[in-house]
Design a protein around this motif. Sequence first.
Motif, PDB file in Angstrom:
ATOM      1  N   UNK A  20       0.763  -1.374   0.070  1.00 38.95           N
ATOM      2  CA  UNK A  20       0.032   0.028  -0.217  1.00 38.95           C
ATOM      3  C   UNK A  20       0.819   1.375  -0.046  1.00 38.95           C
ATOM      4  N   UNK A  21       1.955   1.217  -0.501  1.00 36.14           N
ATOM      5  CA  UNK A  21       2.975   2.251  -0.531  1.00 36.14           C
ATOM      6  C   UNK A  21       2.469   3.289  -1.403  1.00 36.14           C
ATOM      7  N   UNK A  22       2.708   4.697  -1.078  1.00 36.43           N
ATOM      8  CA  UNK A  22       2.359   5.691  -1.863  1.00 36.43           C
ATOM      9  C   UNK A  22       2.900   7.006  -1.404  1.00 36.43           C
ATOM     10  N   UNK A  23       3.342   7.864  -2.071  1.00 34.73           N
ATOM     11  CA  UNK A  23       3.768   9.171  -1.679  1.00 34.73           C
ATOM     12  C   UNK A  23       2.851  10.373  -1.919  1.00 34.73           C
ATOM     13  N   UNK A  24       2.471  10.874  -0.813  1.00 36.71           N
ATOM     14  CA  UNK A  24       1.318  12.208  -0.742  1.00 36.71           C
ATOM     15  C   UNK A  24       2.292  13.350  -0.685  1.00 36.71           C
ATOM     16  N   UNK A  25       1.743  14.279  -1.656  1.00 35.31           N
ATOM     17  CA  UNK A  25       2.341  15.718  -1.573  1.00 35.31           C
ATOM     18  C   UNK A  25       1.306  16.633  -1.484  1.00 35.31           C
ATOM     19  N   UNK A  26       1.618  17.574  -0.507  1.00 38.59           N
ATOM     20  CA  UNK A  26       0.710  18.673  -0.469  1.00 38.59           C
ATOM     21  C   UNK A  26      -0.394  18.462   0.549  1.00 38.59           C
ATOM     22  N   UNK A  27      -0.431  17.557   1.439  1.00 39.16           N
ATOM     23  CA  UNK A  27      -1.365  17.556   2.427  1.00 39.16           C
ATOM     24  C   UNK A  27      -1.007  18.539   3.704  1.00 39.16           C
ATOM     25  N   UNK A  28      -2.053  19.472   3.988  1.00 39.98           N
ATOM     26  CA  UNK A  28      -1.880  20.327   4.873  1.00 39.98           C
ATOM     27  C   UNK A  28      -1.598  19.724   6.327  1.00 39.98           C
ATOM     28  N   UNK A  29      -1.225  20.511   7.144  1.00 45.03           N
ATOM     29  CA  UNK A  29      -0.950  19.943   8.610  1.00 45.03           C
ATOM     30  C   UNK A  29      -2.137  20.129   9.189  1.00 45.03           C
ATOM     31  N   UNK A  30      -3.106  20.637   9.154  1.00 39.24           N
ATOM     32  CA  UNK A  30      -4.308  20.808   9.600  1.00 39.24           C
ATOM     33  C   UNK A  30      -5.421  19.489   9.445  1.00 39.24           C
ATOM     34  N   UNK A  31      -5.573  18.890  10.718  1.00 42.91           N
ATOM     35  CA  UNK A  31      -6.206  17.604  10.636  1.00 42.91           C
ATOM     36  C   UNK A  31      -7.685  17.803  10.144  1.00 42.91           C
TER      37      UNK A  31
END
Length: 293
Positions: A20-31
């Motif tokens: 299930x490996x993937x790279x996530x780019x751009x997710x904000x720190x705010x949950x």
Amino acid sequence: MRAVPTVRLSLIAVALALGACGTLIGRPDTPPPPAVRTTYVLHRDIVFSPPDWPQQLRADIYQPDGAHALPAVLVIYGGGWHSGDRTQLTPIAMRLAKRGYVAVATSYRLAPAYHFPAQLRDLQLAVRWMRANAAQYNIDPARIGAWGYSAGAHLAALLGGISPGDALFESGTRIAAVVGGGTPTDLRKPDKGTQVLRLIGGTAAQMPDAYRDASPVSHVDAGDPPVFLYEGGADELVTPDHATDYKALLDRAGVPNELMVLRGRGHLMAFLTDGPAVDEALRFLDRHLRDGR
């Protein structure tokens, strides 16, 4: 962009074995806000096209329990714009409904019997219909998003990007968030088959304006809704540069966006093993369609 074929269980097992490996780019720190869990009712085969529309169009509506207005997502299948049906993304529609979103799995006219922009016009009609019938299905008309895979993702991105002043824009069709998997964002890039030719009705040399207008990269501006993209890192049909080029334009315009690359996945494998991306996309929708509501 082509139809996703029926696959043997052994092939699915191989895909799952990739991990299930993937790279996530751009997710904000705010949950995101806490996830909602609910049950839903399914309304099948709802006709949403008017009697004089070129083809009768139907939708399946997954309506969460409750009497208050809820965010909604238009769910758009792939198939190279020439095949497929609204049951293709049933697992995603079900997950959306269980999470408190009204999921509207739509049909649209197919190529080559109908060339672009017929497909876009059908989806714009669906968004207007969702707003006109918001009270019946507990839809908040200000919180409508779109989620598609492959050809469906292309159409979802166009829904998000086409804005007032564009020749393709129609009043009442703006949406608040886009999720796209394996998204063809620039139809002028090399096509591995004849799907784009069937959609447009001619070659890029013959119809350059149509190819430009049908490409989501041509419609990026600062007023676009937030976008979540997921893409197979080894996709040879819709190559990863469709996503990375689009993301660069969104970044330049200041549009919130996230990109998840599923390592080692081709176009079909990304569709079959998109669980991690779907999880992240749901959190993305929670952040943009539910936060502060």
